[in-house]
Design an enzyme around this catalytic site. Structure first.
Site, PDB file in Angstrom:
ATOM      1  CB  SER A 175      -0.946   0.012   1.209  1.00 29.37           C
ATOM      2  OG  SER A 175      -0.207  -0.045   2.421  1.00 29.37           O
ATOM      3  CG  HIS A 203      -3.883  -1.177  -1.967  1.00 32.46           C
ATOM      4  ND1 HIS A 203      -4.353   0.110  -1.942  1.00 32.46           N
ATOM      5  CD2 HIS A 203      -3.641  -1.530  -0.672  1.00 32.46           C
ATOM      6  CE1 HIS A 203      -4.385   0.537  -0.682  1.00 32.46           C
ATOM      7  NE2 HIS A 203      -3.962  -0.436   0.103  1.00 32.46           N
ATOM      8  CE  LYS A 235      -7.382  -0.046   0.657  1.00 32.85           C
ATOM      9  NZ  LYS A 235      -8.267  -0.693   1.647  1.00 32.85           N
TER      10      LYS A 235
END
Length: 394
Positions: A175, A203, A235
């Site tokens: 990240s 992610h 996300k």
């Protein structure tokens, strides 16, 4: 009694004090922060789905049918058919047998890791893993061995020296650095040494792999190679929550053992319905991903031409390495003076001496947005020069 005020002051003196920005309106590239309109490059809304019209309509349509609150835990009377449909959808999306819906990514990592390992077991964790993985390891009470970032050879040596139940845990995409774990090699050594591989692809989901199915499928790996896949929905997917996907036995076991799943109220079922709609947008979002990739390349070329130090990342996470906390804060403020929101990331989120600006790009950005960021970086380059001039001679 500890002097909390003194500790806060020490953080301020070290350039480590953190504040919250007050955001008004929807999450989108141009947002209102503390009453000021700013072009943001620090959101994790990688595909621009957080304010996607179809997702919001799905939420609106579901509310009269299912209500607002989850009302109870999943094992009492909170497991709504909307949650069940989402879990089936997530299993299909990740090409796995089953999936389990968690309230947050932090809860998923803590619950899964502490359920799959305990006293007498050993967990091997990449040194740059997310805080939620670290806390899950601590909560498990297992022995924890950290291996150098991405160093599969070092991990294999550790595995060969260890007997008993072994768990290897890694981020899929890291990240703060934006690089991708060596998943193929990790899967190989885990098979060779009878270790259970857990990948947190928070992610990667939505961004990487065929139709945005994540870093594991991008690497050509299946459920047998990576038995435990964790992902988040706040996300790339643009809603909220998290999941773990794997075999039927794994999911059944976690329903019995994962405390962060068992002992909490279920997420709003309407949100689960909206997430199903968002997964449709992810799967059909190849144009969004192609646009995002082009923006990443545009930014990297421009920032490197300006002399900024970037990390080796092909993901939307593009850190500008600074080093000093105060210099990172100064560059962030200089960009804000130009109408841009780019957050300075400092220890303990990153190692000491590795403060950075974490630029994150979204498919909702335009080429003009990226060019505006590059112009502001060019104008603010003097901040770094001034910092170098202040350094004492050796």
């Amino acid at each position: 009694m500890r002097d909390f005020a003194k500790e806060i002051e020490q953080r301020k003196q070290a350039g480590l004090y953190r504040t919250r920005r007050l955001i008004a309106g929807p999450q989108q590239p141009t947002l209102t922060a503390d009453g000021r309109s700013l072009l943001s490059f620090c959101s994790n809304d990688y595909l621009g789905l957080a304010s996607h019209g179809e997702n919001m309509r799905a939420l609106e349509q579901a509310l009269p049918e299912v209500g607002l609150g989850g009302a109870a835990s999943h094992l009492v009377c909170g497991h709504h058919e909307a949650h069940h449909r989402l879990e089936q959808r997530l299993a299909a999306f990740t090409r796995r047998s089953s999936a389990l819906f968690f309230s947050t990514g932090y809860m998923a990592n803590m619950g899964v890791i502490s359920a799959l390992a305990g006293r007498g077991d050993t967990i091997f964790s990449d040194r740059l893993n997310h805080a939620s993985i670290i806390d899950g390891c601590i909560l498990s009470r297992a022995r924890v061995r950290r291996y150098a970032h991405g160093d599969v050879a070092a991990l294999e040596t550790m595995l060969s020296e260890t007997s008993g139940h072994k768990l290897v845990v890694t981020d899929g995409v890291f990240s703060m650095d934006g690089d991708i774990a060596p998943l193929t090699e990790l899967a190989r050594v885990c098979k060779a040494h009878d270790a259970l591989l857990v990948v947190d692809d928070a992610h990667g989901v939505g961004v990487l792999g065929p139709q945005g199915r994540g870093s594991v499928l991008e690497a050509g790996l299946c459920q047998e190679d990576v038995p435990v896949l964790i992902g988040t929905l706040g996300k790339g997917v643009g809603t909220s929550g998290a999941f773990v996907a794997g075999s039927d036995v794994l999911i059944d076991y976690l329903v019995q053992k994962a405390r962060t799943y068992i002992y909490t109220t279920a997420m709003p079922p309407a949100l689960a319905a909206a997430t199903c709609a968002s997964l449709d947008a992810v799967e059909s979002g190849d144009e969004r991903r192609a646009h995002l990739d082009a923006l990443i390349q545009r930014f990297r070329a421009g920032a490197q031409d300006l002399g900024y130090e970037l990390m080796s990342s092909r993901t939307p996470i593009q850190p500008i390495m600074i080093g000093d906390n105060w210099t990172a804060l100064a560059l962030s403020r200089a960009l804000e003076d130009e109408g841009l929101l780019v957050t300075a990331i400092r220890p303990p989120t990153v190692p000491e001496g590795e403060a950075r600006l974490r630029v994150t790009l979204s498919a909702a950005h335009t080429e003009a947005d990226v060019d505006r960021l590059l112009r502001a970086l060019a104008k603010s380059r003097s901040v770094l020069s001034e910092a170098v001039a202040r350094e004492p001679a050796l």
